[in-house]
Design a protein around this motif. Structure first.
Motif, PDB file in Angstrom:
ATOM      1  N   VAL A  68     -45.313   4.132 -21.765  1.00 63.13           N
ATOM      2  CA  VAL A  68     -43.953   3.850 -21.260  1.00 63.13           C
ATOM      3  C   VAL A  68     -43.865   3.935 -19.741  1.00 63.13           C
ATOM      4  O   VAL A  68     -44.668   4.609 -19.091  1.00 63.13           O
ATOM      5  N   ASN A  69     -42.888   3.224 -19.211  1.00 61.74           N
ATOM      6  CA  ASN A  69     -42.377   3.514 -17.870  1.00 61.74           C
ATOM      7  C   ASN A  69     -41.044   4.200 -18.081  1.00 61.74           C
ATOM      8  O   ASN A  69     -40.295   3.835 -19.007  1.00 61.74           O
ATOM      9  N   THR A  70     -40.766   5.184 -17.236  1.00 64.88           N
ATOM     10  CA  THR A  70     -39.490   5.903 -17.346  1.00 64.88           C
ATOM     11  C   THR A  70     -38.823   5.928 -15.978  1.00 64.88           C
ATOM     12  O   THR A  70     -39.482   5.865 -14.947  1.00 64.88           O
ATOM     13  N   SER A  71     -37.491   6.011 -15.997  1.00 67.19           N
ATOM     14  CA  SER A  71     -36.764   6.300 -14.752  1.00 67.19           C
ATOM     15  C   SER A  71     -35.671   7.300 -15.097  1.00 67.19           C
ATOM     16  O   SER A  71     -35.142   7.297 -16.223  1.00 67.19           O
ATOM     17  N   PHE A  72     -35.361   8.187 -14.141  1.00 75.17           N
ATOM     18  CA  PHE A  72     -34.425   9.285 -14.370  1.00 75.17           C
ATOM     19  C   PHE A  72     -33.263   9.213 -13.386  1.00 75.17           C
ATOM     20  O   PHE A  72     -33.466   9.062 -12.174  1.00 75.17           O
ATOM     21  N   PHE A  73     -32.051   9.305 -13.930  1.00 75.69           N
ATOM     22  CA  PHE A  73     -30.816   9.337 -13.144  1.00 75.69           C
ATOM     23  C   PHE A  73     -30.149  10.688 -13.381  1.00 75.69           C
ATOM     24  O   PHE A  73     -29.994  11.099 -14.545  1.00 75.69           O
ATOM     25  N   ARG A  74     -29.761  11.374 -12.295  1.00 73.33           N
ATOM     26  CA  ARG A  74     -28.998  12.610 -12.457  1.00 73.33           C
ATOM     27  C   ARG A  74     -27.530  12.264 -12.656  1.00 73.33           C
ATOM     28  O   ARG A  74     -26.953  11.484 -11.901  1.00 73.33           O
ATOM     29  N   SER A  87     -36.312  -3.365 -14.988  1.00 70.63           N
ATOM     30  CA  SER A  87     -35.666  -3.507 -13.667  1.00 70.63           C
ATOM     31  C   SER A  87     -34.188  -3.865 -13.837  1.00 70.63           C
ATOM     32  O   SER A  87     -33.325  -3.315 -13.147  1.00 70.63           O
ATOM     33  N   GLU A  88     -33.908  -4.744 -14.813  1.00 69.34           N
ATOM     34  CA  GLU A  88     -32.485  -5.073 -15.049  1.00 69.34           C
ATOM     35  C   GLU A  88     -31.700  -3.832 -15.471  1.00 69.34           C
ATOM     36  O   GLU A  88     -30.602  -3.569 -14.979  1.00 69.34           O
ATOM     37  N   ALA A  89     -32.296  -3.056 -16.370  1.00 67.70           N
ATOM     38  CA  ALA A  89     -31.594  -1.856 -16.871  1.00 67.70           C
ATOM     39  C   ALA A  89     -31.384  -0.843 -15.747  1.00 67.70           C
ATOM     40  O   ALA A  89     -30.326  -0.206 -15.654  1.00 67.70           O
ATOM     41  N   ASN A  90     -32.375  -0.714 -14.859  1.00 68.69           N
ATOM     42  CA  ASN A  90     -32.195   0.220 -13.728  1.00 68.69           C
ATOM     43  C   ASN A  90     -31.073  -0.248 -12.818  1.00 68.69           C
ATOM     44  O   ASN A  90     -30.262   0.556 -12.341  1.00 68.69           O
TER      45      ASN A  90
END
Ligand SMILES: CC[C@H](C(=O)O)C(=O)SCCNC(=O)CCNC(=O)[C@H](O)C(C)(C)COP(=O)(O)OP(=O)(O)OC[C@H]1O[C@@H](n2cnc3c(N)ncnc32)[C@H](O)[C@@H]1OP(=O)(O)O
Ligand SMILES: [Co+2]
Length: 133
Positions: A40-46, A15-18
């Motif tokens: 893993v949990n992943t999150s993607f930023f365009r 959450s901090e990294a996001n």
């Protein structure tokens, strides 16, 4: 190989990294996804024509947890988009690269993926991704 599809970054506190990458890039992640097969949990930023993928390890034996344990947070892999992952895997194998999976596997963000061992790519973990149509 086509464009760099995403750059994978291993992070300790998801959450901090996001929050940090939201402030850094000025955009919210367009998706977050739990991938049980990778632990893993992943999150993607365009970002322009490519993406940043943040990854947190959920189990001690996940590749991300082991990476952070050994090397700390940082760039984990570079993913390239391919049109035909099976053909590209066969080509890389014939070129002497070490593939980490015999068959493509389901990755995040609606992709089939395969990894090339960092030891056969100047110390860089390479991911091939093909969009699942
Ligand atoms: C959810 C899918 C998502 C997507 O985009 O679709 C993902 O991207 S998931 C990403 C996480 N999954 C993977 O990375 C799967 C492929 N990775 C592996 O199979 C392993 O991590 C492997 C084989 C690269 C390393 O395995 P392990 O950590 O168990 O072995 P070692 O620690 O002994 O590593 C061997 C050797 O490689 C170096 N290493 C490890 N990881 C990396 C890396 N990311 N980049 C560069 N080098 C790496 C490690 O330091 C060892 O080198 P040595 O000189 O012996 O220290
Ligand atoms: Co990836």
């Amino acid at each position: 190989m086509k464009n760099v599809e995403h750059i994978g970054i291993a992070v300790k506190n998801f959450s901090e990294a996001n929050g940090l990458y939201f402030r850094l890039l000025g955009v919210e992640p367009y998706k977050t996804e739990h991938v049980a097969s990778e632990g893993v949990n992943t999150s993607f930023f365009r970002v322009g024509s490519t993406k940043i993928e943040l990854l947190e390890g959920l189990t001690p034996d996940s590749a991300i947890s082991k990476f952070i344990e050994k090397r700390g947070e940082g760039i984990h892999h570079i993913a390239f988009e391919v049109d035909d992952i099976l053909a590209e895997m066969a080509r890389l194998k014939s070129e002497g690269f070490t593939l980490l999976n015999e068959q493509p596997k389901k990755g995040a963000d609606n992709k089939l993926v395969c990894f090339v061992h960092p030891k056969s790519a100047t110390g860089v973990l390479i991911e091939l991704t093909q969009e699942i149509k």
